[in-house]
Design a protein around this motif. Structure first.
Motif, PDB file in Angstrom:
ATOM      1  N   ASN A 289      26.400  35.566  28.239  1.00 37.91           N
ATOM      2  CA  ASN A 289      25.819  35.004  29.591  1.00 37.91           C
ATOM      3  C   ASN A 289      25.235  36.087  30.456  1.00 37.91           C
ATOM      4  OD1 ASN A 289      26.969  32.780  28.619  1.00 37.91           O
ATOM      5  ND2 ASN A 289      29.008  32.598  29.597  1.00 37.91           N
ATOM      6  N   GLY A 290      25.412  37.248  29.987  1.00 38.59           N
ATOM      7  CA  GLY A 290      24.736  38.184  30.943  1.00 38.59           C
ATOM      8  C   GLY A 290      25.732  38.584  32.100  1.00 38.59           C
ATOM      9  N   THR A 291      26.702  38.018  32.389  1.00 36.36           N
ATOM     10  CA  THR A 291      27.646  38.266  33.311  1.00 36.36           C
ATOM     11  C   THR A 291      28.506  39.512  33.333  1.00 36.36           C
ATOM     12  OG1 THR A 291      29.609  36.951  32.379  1.00 36.36           O
ATOM     13  CG2 THR A 291      27.880  35.701  33.726  1.00 36.36           C
ATOM     14  N   PRO A 292      28.654  39.845  34.426  1.00 37.32           N
ATOM     15  CA  PRO A 292      29.633  41.413  34.472  1.00 37.32           C
ATOM     16  C   PRO A 292      30.929  41.196  33.669  1.00 37.32           C
ATOM     17  CG  PRO A 292      28.883  40.823  36.631  1.00 37.32           C
ATOM     18  CD  PRO A 292      28.450  39.565  35.871  1.00 37.32           C
ATOM     19  N   VAL A 293      31.235  42.032  32.968  1.00 34.10           N
ATOM     20  CA  VAL A 293      32.484  42.233  32.258  1.00 34.10           C
ATOM     21  C   VAL A 293      33.731  42.306  33.298  1.00 34.10           C
ATOM     22  CG1 VAL A 293      33.890  43.274  30.344  1.00 34.10           C
ATOM     23  CG2 VAL A 293      31.301  42.926  30.068  1.00 34.10           C
ATOM     24  N   ASP A 294      34.755  41.612  32.938  1.00 35.66           N
ATOM     25  CA  ASP A 294      35.755  41.766  33.911  1.00 35.66           C
ATOM     26  C   ASP A 294      36.606  42.975  33.253  1.00 35.66           C
ATOM     27  OD1 ASP A 294      37.958  41.668  35.431  1.00 35.66           O
ATOM     28  OD2 ASP A 294      38.758  39.780  34.737  1.00 35.66           O
ATOM     29  N   ALA A 295      36.908  44.055  34.078  1.00 40.25           N
ATOM     30  CA  ALA A 295      37.478  45.285  33.705  1.00 40.25           C
ATOM     31  C   ALA A 295      38.996  44.995  33.227  1.00 40.25           C
ATOM     32  CB  ALA A 295      37.502  46.335  34.972  1.00 40.25           C
ATOM     33  N   SER A 296      39.676  43.962  33.903  1.00 38.69           N
ATOM     34  CA  SER A 296      41.054  43.630  33.536  1.00 38.69           C
ATOM     35  C   SER A 296      41.043  43.087  32.193  1.00 38.69           C
ATOM     36  CB  SER A 296      41.490  42.455  34.596  1.00 38.69           C
ATOM     37  OG  SER A 296      40.848  41.409  34.522  1.00 38.69           O
ATOM     38  N   ALA A 297      39.861  42.299  31.755  1.00 33.27           N
ATOM     39  CA  ALA A 297      40.193  41.806  30.546  1.00 33.27           C
ATOM     40  C   ALA A 297      39.957  42.825  29.503  1.00 33.27           C
ATOM     41  CB  ALA A 297      39.044  40.832  30.039  1.00 33.27           C
ATOM     42  N   VAL A 298      39.063  43.864  29.739  1.00 36.91           N
ATOM     43  CA  VAL A 298      38.968  45.094  28.605  1.00 36.91           C
ATOM     44  C   VAL A 298      40.478  46.017  28.610  1.00 36.91           C
ATOM     45  CG1 VAL A 298      37.857  47.308  28.434  1.00 36.91           C
ATOM     46  CG2 VAL A 298      36.575  45.245  29.166  1.00 36.91           C
ATOM     47  N   ALA A 299      41.055  46.011  29.912  1.00 39.39           N
ATOM     48  CA  ALA A 299      42.273  46.534  29.799  1.00 39.39           C
ATOM     49  C   ALA A 299      43.379  46.023  29.015  1.00 39.39           C
ATOM     50  CB  ALA A 299      42.591  46.961  31.298  1.00 39.39           C
TER      51      ALA A 299
END
Length: 500
Positions: A289-299
């Motif tokens: 979707n080209g939306t910013p990646v959530d840092a909490s999801a990466v963590a």
């Protein structure tokens, strides 16, 4: 060939020589009895008047059996009745002849036979009695030469000729019970067969017990009565059965460990793997979707991956510990380097959770002997628990120091929420198979502390759990050091971040 047949053949092989030997002894005793009877007859006859008659007419003196009267057709008739008074002295053996000889073994009577050279040689050597036969046995014709007590005159020696048992219709001068020698031989054979019977019976019993022992997977034991070779064989079979049973139990235990490992791995890895897949799907959707990646999801995804790696390492360590002492290696271990590796491995996840992780080690390094991989897994488990269950902004410290003795103490302490006092004693009792030991929720505890406790016990250390002075949990590894581990130094200080 069966044992019974072998024993029978062995019995026959032993009995035949024994029987032959006993038969030879029996015949030899009969021959001696015959010689003694003939010599006693000659001596008694000469002492009872025969000497006087012999010396009075040596040219014609001899004692011979009466001649048979010729009859028709070559048949023998009855012997003639002797004329005149019967001869004085003992009765001669049937069919025997008696002749006299002087000191030079010469006979005055021309009808007397010449003395055999073997008999003459025996007399020249001073023998009192000499015997000669055509063959060994009591049924053969025999000559016995006897020395007279006076030793001079024309009757100094007497020669008795006996025609043999089958050359006369009369009986032998001594009874010859040929069948008597078979009695001890038969008794010996019966005794041998009687003694072999229990041996064969016990061997059959042992064979049946061994077959039952094998069919029952070596359960129970064998009969071990007595103290002979068969009992020793039974004990050897029993010991072999116990060893096979122990090997089978060890093999089954290892197979059960492998099955449990696979089951635990499948069950435990699927949960974090499913969560990780969800996080990755969410990150992929953000990328599409080209939306910013959530840092909490990466963590969170990184945390799940870290958890899976720690879980797989724990399951591998649990399998090794279940296998027992043979799988443990003993090598020199540098505890300073081991603590640094463990801290470096957990710092990324600690930063993601907002937990500060520090450590302190002494100089010179602390060395001990043990299994490097298991010790590192145990220390990693304790550090991982301290980081994972700490609150954001918390602190975890790993402190290694020397103790008098020499000994060492490795502390992992935190300032997290801590553990209720009633649960501390049960933390290390968790088992690999227990579902509660794999709980991942807040306050749950997995394989980590149980593995740490088993590793400590395996190396002869102690594992102590308690509240730290900063409000969280403190886990202490306590153990002795080799004498060559170096001099005691001052204990390192707890990192200041935790003190703050």
């Amino acid at each position: 060939m069966k044992l019974r047949m072998r024993l029978a053949l062995m019995t026959v092989a032993v009995a035949v020589p024994v029987a032959l030997c006993m038969g030879w002894l029996h015949v030899a005793s009969q021959v001696r009895a015959l010689e003694s009877a003939l010599s006693e007859y000659a001596l008694a006859h000469m002492l009872s008047g025969g000497r006087e008659r012999c010396e009075a007419a040596p040219e014609s003196w001899s004692i011979e059996p009466p001649r048979a009267r010729p009859g028709t057709g070559g048949d023998r008739g009855p012997p003639p009745r002797p004329r005149g008074p019967p001869p004085e002295g003992p009765r001669p053996p049937p069919g025997s002849r008696l002749y006299a000889y002087d000191a030079q073994l010469s006979a005055r009577n021309p009808a007397a036979p010449a003395v055999a050279p073997s008999l003459a040689e025996a007399m020249r050597q001073g023998e009192a009695l000499a015997s000669r036969a055509s063959a060994f046995g009591v049924d053969e014709p025999r000559e016995v030469l006897v020395r007279m007590p006076w030793g001079t005159g024309p009757c100094a020696f007497a020669l008795v000729q006996w025609p043999g048992r089958f050359n006369t219709e009369e009986r032998s001068p001594v009874p010859f019970p040929h069948e008597y020698w078979l009695i001890p031989t038969g008794i010996a054979l019966a005794g041998v067969l009687f003694a072999l019977g229990p041996v064969v019976r016990r061997l059959r019993q042992l064979t049946g017990e061994v077959r039952t022992f094998v069919r029952s997977a070596y359960q129970g034991s064998l009969t071990q009565t007595g103290n002979d070779e068969i009992s020793e064989l039974a004990r050897a079979f029993d010991e072999a059965g116990r060893e096979v049973r122990a090997q089978m139990e060890l093999k089954e235990k290892r197979e059960q460990t492998l099955r449990s490992f696979l089951e635990n791995t499948t069950h435990d890895v699927m949960i974090p793997l499913t969560v990780l897949q969800g996080h990755l799907a969410e990150l992929q959707q953000h990328a599409v979707n080209g939306t910013p990646v959530d840092a909490s999801a990466v963590a969170a995804a990184s945390q799940e991956a870290h958890y899976m790696a720690a879980l797989i390492h724990n399951l591998g360590a649990a399998a090794r510990l279940e296998a027992g002492e043979p799988s443990v290696q003993r090598v020199p271990v540098n505890l300073n380097a081991l603590v640094e590796r463990c801290v470096g491995r957990h710092r990324p996840i600690a930063r993601q959770q907002g937990v500060q992780l520090d450590y302190a080690v002494p100089e010179p390094p602390v060395w001990l002997t043990g299994d490097d991989t298991l010790i590192e897994q145990a220390v990693s488990n304790v550090i991982y628990n301290a980081v994972r269950y700490n609150a954001r902004g918390g602190h975890v410290a790993v402190v290694l120091d020397r103790q008098p003795g020499p000994a060492f103490r490795l502390r992992v302490l935190d300032d997290g929420p801590g553990i209720p006092e009633g649960e501390l004693s049960r933390l290390v009792e968790r088992r690999v198979r227990g579902d509660a030991a794999r709980t991942r929720g807040p306050g749950g505890h997995g394989l980590g502390l149980n593995i740490a406790w088993k590793v400590a016990v395996l190396h002869g250390w102690s594992l102590q759990l308690g509240r730290s002075e900063y409000g969280g949990l403190q886990v202490d590894f306590l153990g002795e050091l080799p004498a060559s581990s170096g001099p005691d130094t001052e204990d390192p200080q707890v990192p200041g971040a935790l003190r703050a």
